[in-house]
Design a protein around this motif. Structure first.
Motif, mmCIF file in Angstrom:
data_model
loop_
_atom_site.group_PDB
_atom_site.id
_atom_site.type_symbol
_atom_site.label_atom_id
_atom_site.label_comp_id
_atom_site.label_asym_id
_atom_site.label_seq_id
_atom_site.Cartn_x
_atom_site.Cartn_y
_atom_site.Cartn_z
ATOM 1 N N GLU A 70 0.796 -1.226 0.000
ATOM 2 C CA GLU A 70 0.000 0.000 0.000
ATOM 3 C C GLU A 70 0.834 1.285 0.000
ATOM 4 N N ASP A 145 -6.942 0.537 -4.125
ATOM 5 C CA ASP A 145 -7.834 1.697 -4.219
ATOM 6 C C ASP A 145 -9.240 1.357 -3.721
ATOM 7 N N ARG A 148 -9.194 1.136 0.268
ATOM 8 C CA ARG A 148 -8.622 2.282 1.000
ATOM 9 C C ARG A 148 -9.439 2.713 2.194
#
Length: 151
Positions: A70, A145, A148
Motif C-alpha cells: 500500500e 484503491d 482504502r
C-alpha cells in the motif's frame, strides 16, 4: 488494518489455489509428493479435478505483502504503468526469493520448489512468471484503491 491484512491473505490463498489448479490442468503435471523438484504426469481425470493448493505459511506473507504494498503504491501512483508494473514484478520476485530462503533456513526446505523449471533462480522464483507478476501488481493497485476506506 487487520481487516485488510485478512483480505490480502485470503485473496493470496485464493489466487494461488486457482493458479495451481490451472497450471496442473494445462501442463498435465503435478509436484511429486516425495520430491517437490520433480513434476509427474497426471491422468486426464486427475487434471480435471482442478485440485489447486496453497500452504498455510503463505497467509501471513500475502497479508503482510498486501499491507507493505500500500505505501509503495502511494509513492509511485502517478508513474507510468509500464514502470509501475516493472517495479511490482521486481518487488514480488525479491519478496518471494527472500521468504523462500527464510523458510529454507528455518525448516530445511521451502514449500515451493521451481527447480524443475527452465528459468528458475535457486528454485525459489521463476523468471518466466514475470508477466504474471507484472499484471498482478497492477491488479493489486486497483484492489488497494477499492480497499482504502477499510480499517
Amino acid at each position: 488494518m487487520l481487516l485488510r491484512f485478512f483480505l490480502y491473505g485470503v485473496l493470496g490463498w485464493a489466487a494461488e489455489i486457482v493458479w495451481t489448479a490451472g497450471y496442473e490442468l494445462v501442463s498435465g503435471t503435478r509436484k511429486d509428493p516425495l520430491d517437490p523438484r520433480v513434476r509427474v504426469r497426471m491422468t486426464p481425470p486427475e487434471r480435471w479435478k482442478l485440485a489447486g493448493h496453497t500452504y498455510l505459511w503463505m497467509f501471513p506473507l500475502y497479508g503482510m505483502g498486501g499491507l507493505a504494498f500500500e505505501p509503495c503504491h502511494e509513492l509511485i501512483r502517478g508513474w507510468p504503468w509500464l514502470l509501475r508494473g516493472t517495479i511490482w514484478t521486481l518487488a514480488i520476485f525479491a519478496v518471494e526469493y527472500a521468504f523462500g530462503r527464510l523458510l529454507r533456513a528455518a525448516g530445511g526446505r521451502c514449500p515451493w520448489d521451481y527447480s524443475y523449471a527452465r528459468w528458475h533462480i535457486h528454485g525459489l522464483v521463476r523468471l518466466d512468471y514475470a508477466p504474471v507478476w507484472f499484471a498482478f501488481g497492477l491488479f493489486m493497485e486497483r484492489l488497494h484503491d477499492a480497499l482504502r476506506g477499510l480499517g
